[in-house]
Design a protein around this motif. Structure first.
Motif, PDB file in Angstrom:
ATOM      1  N   ALA A 225       1.000  -1.222  -0.096  1.00 54.25           N
ATOM      2  CA  ALA A 225      -0.006   0.035   0.075  1.00 54.25           C
ATOM      3  C   ALA A 225       0.967   1.211   0.036  1.00 54.25           C
ATOM      4  CB  ALA A 225      -1.141   0.086   1.212  1.00 54.25           C
ATOM      5  N   ALA A 226       1.875   1.112   0.405  1.00 58.12           N
ATOM      6  CA  ALA A 226       2.887   2.183   0.807  1.00 58.12           C
ATOM      7  C   ALA A 226       3.762   2.541  -0.539  1.00 58.12           C
ATOM      8  CB  ALA A 226       3.725   2.196   1.798  1.00 58.12           C
ATOM      9  N   ARG A 227       3.891   1.665  -1.605  1.00 57.54           N
ATOM     10  CA  ARG A 227       4.601   1.901  -2.722  1.00 57.54           C
ATOM     11  C   ARG A 227       4.299   2.995  -3.568  1.00 57.54           C
ATOM     12  NH1 ARG A 227       6.892  -4.050  -4.866  1.00 57.54           N
ATOM     13  NH2 ARG A 227       7.900  -2.739  -6.157  1.00 57.54           N
ATOM     14  N   PRO A 228       5.192   3.840  -3.864  1.00 57.18           N
ATOM     15  CA  PRO A 228       4.852   5.144  -4.710  1.00 57.18           C
ATOM     16  C   PRO A 228       4.664   4.777  -6.307  1.00 57.18           C
ATOM     17  CG  PRO A 228       7.194   5.094  -3.953  1.00 57.18           C
ATOM     18  CD  PRO A 228       6.356   3.701  -3.420  1.00 57.18           C
ATOM     19  N   ASP A 229       5.505   3.657  -6.652  1.00 52.50           N
ATOM     20  CA  ASP A 229       5.567   3.416  -8.177  1.00 52.50           C
ATOM     21  C   ASP A 229       4.405   2.465  -8.559  1.00 52.50           C
ATOM     22  OD1 ASP A 229       6.396   1.253  -6.520  1.00 52.50           O
ATOM     23  OD2 ASP A 229       7.929   0.810  -8.082  1.00 52.50           O
ATOM     24  N   ALA A 230       3.661   1.884  -7.692  1.00 50.82           N
ATOM     25  CA  ALA A 230       2.524   1.119  -8.293  1.00 50.82           C
ATOM     26  C   ALA A 230       1.706   1.422  -9.318  1.00 50.82           C
ATOM     27  CB  ALA A 230       1.796   0.361  -7.011  1.00 50.82           C
ATOM     28  N   GLU A 231       1.004   2.448  -9.441  1.00 50.09           N
ATOM     29  CA  GLU A 231       0.153   3.027 -10.132  1.00 50.09           C
ATOM     30  C   GLU A 231       0.685   3.183 -11.720  1.00 50.09           C
ATOM     31  OE1 GLU A 231      -3.102   3.013 -10.387  1.00 50.09           O
ATOM     32  OE2 GLU A 231      -3.591   2.948  -8.148  1.00 50.09           O
ATOM     33  N   ASP A 232       2.012   3.541 -11.612  1.00 53.17           N
ATOM     34  CA  ASP A 232       2.716   3.578 -13.062  1.00 53.17           C
ATOM     35  C   ASP A 232       3.209   2.439 -13.696  1.00 53.17           C
ATOM     36  OD1 ASP A 232       2.462   6.373 -12.617  1.00 53.17           O
ATOM     37  OD2 ASP A 232       4.253   6.666 -11.477  1.00 53.17           O
ATOM     38  N   ALA A 233       3.030   1.250 -13.138  1.00 52.81           N
ATOM     39  CA  ALA A 233       3.610  -0.225 -13.525  1.00 52.81           C
ATOM     40  C   ALA A 233       2.752  -0.432 -14.823  1.00 52.81           C
ATOM     41  CB  ALA A 233       3.548  -1.103 -12.574  1.00 52.81           C
ATOM     42  N   PRO A 234       3.332  -1.039 -15.780  1.00 54.31           N
ATOM     43  CA  PRO A 234       2.409  -1.517 -16.944  1.00 54.31           C
ATOM     44  C   PRO A 234       1.384  -2.539 -16.554  1.00 54.31           C
ATOM     45  CG  PRO A 234       4.936  -1.767 -17.396  1.00 54.31           C
ATOM     46  CD  PRO A 234       4.633  -1.209 -15.904  1.00 54.31           C
ATOM     47  N   VAL A 235       1.521  -3.249 -15.677  1.00 53.81           N
ATOM     48  CA  VAL A 235       0.499  -4.322 -15.018  1.00 53.81           C
ATOM     49  C   VAL A 235       0.149  -4.077 -13.580  1.00 53.81           C
ATOM     50  CG1 VAL A 235      -0.446  -6.431 -14.725  1.00 53.81           C
ATOM     51  CG2 VAL A 235       0.994  -5.779 -16.974  1.00 53.81           C
ATOM     52  N   ARG A 236      -0.960  -3.809 -13.007  1.00 53.41           N
ATOM     53  CA  ARG A 236      -1.041  -3.359 -11.619  1.00 53.41           C
ATOM     54  C   ARG A 236      -2.011  -4.760 -11.236  1.00 53.41           C
ATOM     55  NH1 ARG A 236      -1.116   0.715 -14.738  1.00 53.41           N
ATOM     56  NH2 ARG A 236      -3.409   0.492 -15.540  1.00 53.41           N
ATOM     57  N   ILE A 237      -1.602  -5.217  -9.992  1.00 53.94           N
ATOM     58  CA  ILE A 237      -2.347  -6.411  -9.429  1.00 53.94           C
ATOM     59  C   ILE A 237      -3.153  -5.598  -8.233  1.00 53.94           C
ATOM     60  CG2 ILE A 237      -2.295  -8.567  -8.358  1.00 53.94           C
ATOM     61  CD1 ILE A 237       0.223  -9.174  -9.879  1.00 53.94           C
ATOM     62  N   ARG A 238      -4.302  -5.329  -8.459  1.00 46.51           N
ATOM     63  CA  ARG A 238      -5.202  -4.659  -7.428  1.00 46.51           C
ATOM     64  C   ARG A 238      -5.822  -5.519  -6.453  1.00 46.51           C
ATOM     65  NH1 ARG A 238      -5.319   0.833  -8.969  1.00 46.51           N
ATOM     66  NH2 ARG A 238      -4.892   1.125 -11.061  1.00 46.51           N
ATOM     67  N   ILE A 239      -5.280  -5.430  -4.946  1.00 40.13           N
ATOM     68  CA  ILE A 239      -6.118  -6.435  -4.007  1.00 40.13           C
ATOM     69  C   ILE A 239      -7.243  -5.582  -3.566  1.00 40.13           C
ATOM     70  CG2 ILE A 239      -5.705  -7.753  -2.165  1.00 40.13           C
ATOM     71  CD1 ILE A 239      -2.802  -8.184  -2.989  1.00 40.13           C
ATOM     72  N   LEU A 240      -8.213  -6.032  -3.608  1.00 37.19           N
ATOM     73  CA  LEU A 240      -9.382  -5.295  -3.286  1.00 37.19           C
ATOM     74  C   LEU A 240     -10.308  -6.113  -2.057  1.00 37.19           C
ATOM     75  CD1 LEU A 240     -11.520  -2.919  -3.484  1.00 37.19           C
ATOM     76  CD2 LEU A 240     -12.605  -4.148  -5.283  1.00 37.19           C
ATOM     77  N   PHE A 241     -10.383  -5.417  -0.774  1.00 37.03           N
ATOM     78  CA  PHE A 241     -11.055  -6.091   0.289  1.00 37.03           C
ATOM     79  C   PHE A 241     -12.415  -5.628   0.429  1.00 37.03           C
ATOM     80  CE2 PHE A 241      -6.555  -6.687   1.417  1.00 37.03           C
ATOM     81  CZ  PHE A 241      -6.413  -7.943   1.348  1.00 37.03           C
ATOM     82  N   ASN A 242     -13.202  -6.409   1.116  1.00 37.73           N
ATOM     83  CA  ASN A 242     -14.563  -6.004   1.486  1.00 37.73           C
ATOM     84  C   ASN A 242     -15.523  -5.619   0.073  1.00 37.73           C
ATOM     85  OD1 ASN A 242     -12.739  -4.363   4.112  1.00 37.73           O
ATOM     86  ND2 ASN A 242     -14.703  -5.777   4.648  1.00 37.73           N
ATOM     87  N   ALA A 243     -15.431  -6.503  -0.587  1.00 35.23           N
ATOM     88  CA  ALA A 243     -16.180  -6.423  -1.918  1.00 35.23           C
ATOM     89  C   ALA A 243     -16.646  -7.787  -2.383  1.00 35.23           C
ATOM     90  CB  ALA A 243     -15.369  -5.930  -3.048  1.00 35.23           C
ATOM     91  N   ALA A 244     -17.957  -7.979  -2.351  1.00 33.30           N
ATOM     92  CA  ALA A 244     -18.808  -9.314  -2.676  1.00 33.30           C
ATOM     93  C   ALA A 244     -19.466  -9.047  -3.898  1.00 33.30           C
ATOM     94  CB  ALA A 244     -19.845  -9.434  -1.565  1.00 33.30           C
ATOM     95  N   PRO A 245     -19.082 -10.279  -4.813  1.00 35.20           N
ATOM     96  CA  PRO A 245     -19.933 -10.007  -6.308  1.00 35.20           C
ATOM     97  C   PRO A 245     -21.262 -10.006  -6.116  1.00 35.20           C
ATOM     98  CG  PRO A 245     -18.757 -12.481  -5.825  1.00 35.20           C
ATOM     99  CD  PRO A 245     -18.450 -11.404  -4.744  1.00 35.20           C
ATOM    100  N   LEU A 246     -22.031  -9.359  -6.889  1.00 31.98           N
ATOM    101  CA  LEU A 246     -23.644  -9.425  -6.995  1.00 31.98           C
ATOM    102  C   LEU A 246     -23.860  -9.702  -8.280  1.00 31.98           C
ATOM    103  CD1 LEU A 246     -24.212  -5.683  -5.571  1.00 31.98           C
ATOM    104  CD2 LEU A 246     -24.697  -7.981  -4.571  1.00 31.98           C
ATOM    105  N   ALA A 247     -23.277  -9.358  -9.339  1.00 31.68           N
ATOM    106  CA  ALA A 247     -23.798  -9.642 -10.820  1.00 31.68           C
ATOM    107  C   ALA A 247     -22.750  -9.506 -11.671  1.00 31.68           C
ATOM    108  CB  ALA A 247     -24.839  -8.997 -11.292  1.00 31.68           C
ATOM    109  N   ILE A 248     -22.424 -10.478 -12.776  1.00 30.02           N
ATOM    110  CA  ILE A 248     -21.604 -10.070 -13.927  1.00 30.02           C
ATOM    111  C   ILE A 248     -22.324  -9.598 -15.092  1.00 30.02           C
ATOM    112  CG2 ILE A 248     -19.853 -11.295 -15.418  1.00 30.02           C
ATOM    113  CD1 ILE A 248     -19.680 -13.331 -13.237  1.00 30.02           C
ATOM    114  N   GLU A 249     -22.060  -8.519 -15.403  1.00 28.55           N
ATOM    115  CA  GLU A 249     -23.009  -7.590 -16.735  1.00 28.55           C
ATOM    116  C   GLU A 249     -21.918  -8.059 -17.835  1.00 28.55           C
ATOM    117  OE1 GLU A 249     -22.645  -3.738 -15.588  1.00 28.55           O
ATOM    118  OE2 GLU A 249     -24.111  -4.134 -13.812  1.00 28.55           O
ATOM    119  N   GLY A 250     -22.806  -8.163 -19.074  1.00 27.44           N
ATOM    120  CA  GLY A 250     -22.490  -8.414 -20.558  1.00 27.44           C
ATOM    121  C   GLY A 250     -23.195  -7.746 -21.523  1.00 27.44           C
ATOM    122  N   ALA A 251     -22.232  -7.749 -22.730  1.00 27.07           N
ATOM    123  CA  ALA A 251     -23.000  -7.681 -24.007  1.00 27.07           C
ATOM    124  C   ALA A 251     -22.650  -8.523 -25.004  1.00 27.07           C
ATOM    125  CB  ALA A 251     -22.601  -5.941 -24.329  1.00 27.07           C
TER     126      ALA A 251
END
Length: 439
Positions: free
Chosen positions: A245-271
């Protein structure tokens, strides 16, 4: 009289229990049945391909299969080629060790859209499991959502994030490498419905995310303010997350692995029948449960991988305990002379070494049962062999497997990898028939 035992499944739990029983019962005839032509179960088809060191345990399993009295019989499916009742009639005791190979479903709208996959199928695909080798998942990018807060979710994120050069040291299958390395991925979401204290990441797996060549982990710092370490969440794990969480360079990386807590899936949307987004509910902890706060968020993603657990396959004569995602049993005992070990016994939890302790405990129960019952009175392996011959089943022996093994290693030598797996059963059997003709 000679004791005859049958282990159904040649993954870690099955081979650990076969080894324990061979040590306890000198002279016993122990058959290990496997529905694939290849042994090792999840060590071969479930361990991430960038973790070759973890797969080194197969050397121990090779010694088990080489023990006097122990046979490997691959390409034999209990429930298709032979009924469990027939196996039980042939052996003094039978131990089920077939694991929990089926993905649990999310149970939300949209999970049948193109671009939604279970982690078992996805990991099987990258590892060349014959059941999943043709999966060819959609990875249109730029984002992928991985639902789950355990090591399997991290494995998937890491394999998607690594460069071709990083993956070259492992045994990522060529069909998977082509799709993964061509995918225009920039954001990989790893999503836990509860907070960080309930995450099942191990420190070693989590820390690997911080040393990838082109990817950086991103963690919401607000999710880490209140928690204090517990037995479930070791101090080291929390320290790693706070460091991310304290790394300053993460958002500028080519690929970001975003660890998201307290989030439950409700639905998958599509087209047009394919995934376009994942809708989530923000949650809070309440009496050990994840409760919706009423706030929602939507992530634009082209792929969703669900890593929320597995269940055994149904088998006549071994009823499932659906609530616990396991075969119904009491301390490894299903019925008189019928036992279960590993994930099929306790549910899909624990890493490879956990299966050894489990196997030793179940081997004790098998030995105790044998001490109190007549043994050596069943026809044993000879009866099984006769039934399989009668039904025209092409049994793959340990020597046959070694020919497949050497062919895979030779293919790997051409690409600089430990091996390139043969992913179709028909191709494996054809190889064996060809080499037998040449001999």
């Amino acid at each position: 009289m000679t004791v005859s035992l049958c282990v159904v499944g040649s993954g870690p739990a099955g081979l650990y229990v076969a080894d324990a029983l061979a040590r306890r019962h000198a002279g016993a005839r122990i058959d290990v049945l496997e529905r694939l032509p290849t042994p090792y179960g999840l060590v071969r088809a479930g361990v991430a391909p960038d973790h070759p060191g973890t797969k080194a345990v197969t050397r121990q399993f090779d010694r088990t299969l080489a023990r006097p009295g122990v046979r490997f019989l691959g390409n034999v499916t209990v429930g298709r080629d032979i009924a469990l009742a027939e196996v039980r009639a042939a052996y003094d005791a039978v131990i089920l060790a077939a694991g929990a190979p089926e993905d649990r479903r999310l149970g939300i709208p949209g999970e049948d859209l193109a671009g939604v996959y279970g982690s078992g199928a996805f990991v099987g695909w990258v590892n060349g499991h014959p059941d999943h080798a043709a999966l060819a998942p959609r990875l249109p990018g730029p984002a992928v959502a991985i639902i789950g807060a355990g090591n399997v979710a991290l494995d998937i994120a890491r394999v998607l994030a690594r460069t071709p050069e990083e993956m070259a040291r492992g045994d990522l299958c060529a069909h998977a490498a082509r799709i993964i390395h061509a995918a225009p991925l920039t954001d990989l979401w790893v999503i836990g419905r509860r907070g960080p204290l309930d995450a099942a990441f191990t420190p070693a797996e989590l820390s690997e995310l911080g040393s990838l060549a082109r990817a950086r982990p991103v963690v919401e710092s607000t999710a880490l303010h209140e928690p204090t370490p517990t037995e479930a969440m070791p101090r080291k794990t929390l320290e790693i997350l706070r460091g991310f969480a304290a790394r300053p360079d993460a958002e500028d990386a080519p690929v970001r692995i975003r660890i998201l807590f307290n989030a439950a899936p409700l639905a998958i949307e599509g087209a047009a029948g394919a995934v376009t987004a994942l809708r989530l509910a923000r949650t809070r902890a309440e009496d050990g449960r994840a409760v919706s706060t009423g706030e929602t968020l939507t992530l634009p993603v082209g792929t969703v991988v669900s890593a929320i657990g597995y269940r055994p396959r149904p088998l006549d004569g071994a009823p499932l305990d659906e609530a616990r995602s396991r075969i119904a049993n009491t301390d490894g005992v299903i019925a008189d002379g019928l036992f279960v070990v590993g994930w099929a016994r306790r549910g899909p939890t624990g890493v490879i070494p956990a299966n050894r302790a489990d196997a030793l405990a179940v081997a004790d129960r098998v030995s105790g049962w044998l001490a109190d019952h007549p043994k050596g009175t069943r026809p044993g392996p000879d009866a099984l062999d006769a039934l399989l011959r009668q039904r025209g089943v092409r049994v793959v022996s340990r020597a046959d497997w070694e020919r497949i093994n050497q062919a895979e290693i030779a293919c790997g030598d051409m690409t600089g990898q430990p091996r390139q797996k043969i992913t179709a059963i028909a191709e494996m059997l054809s190889l064996l028939d060809d080499t037998a003709t040449e001999a």
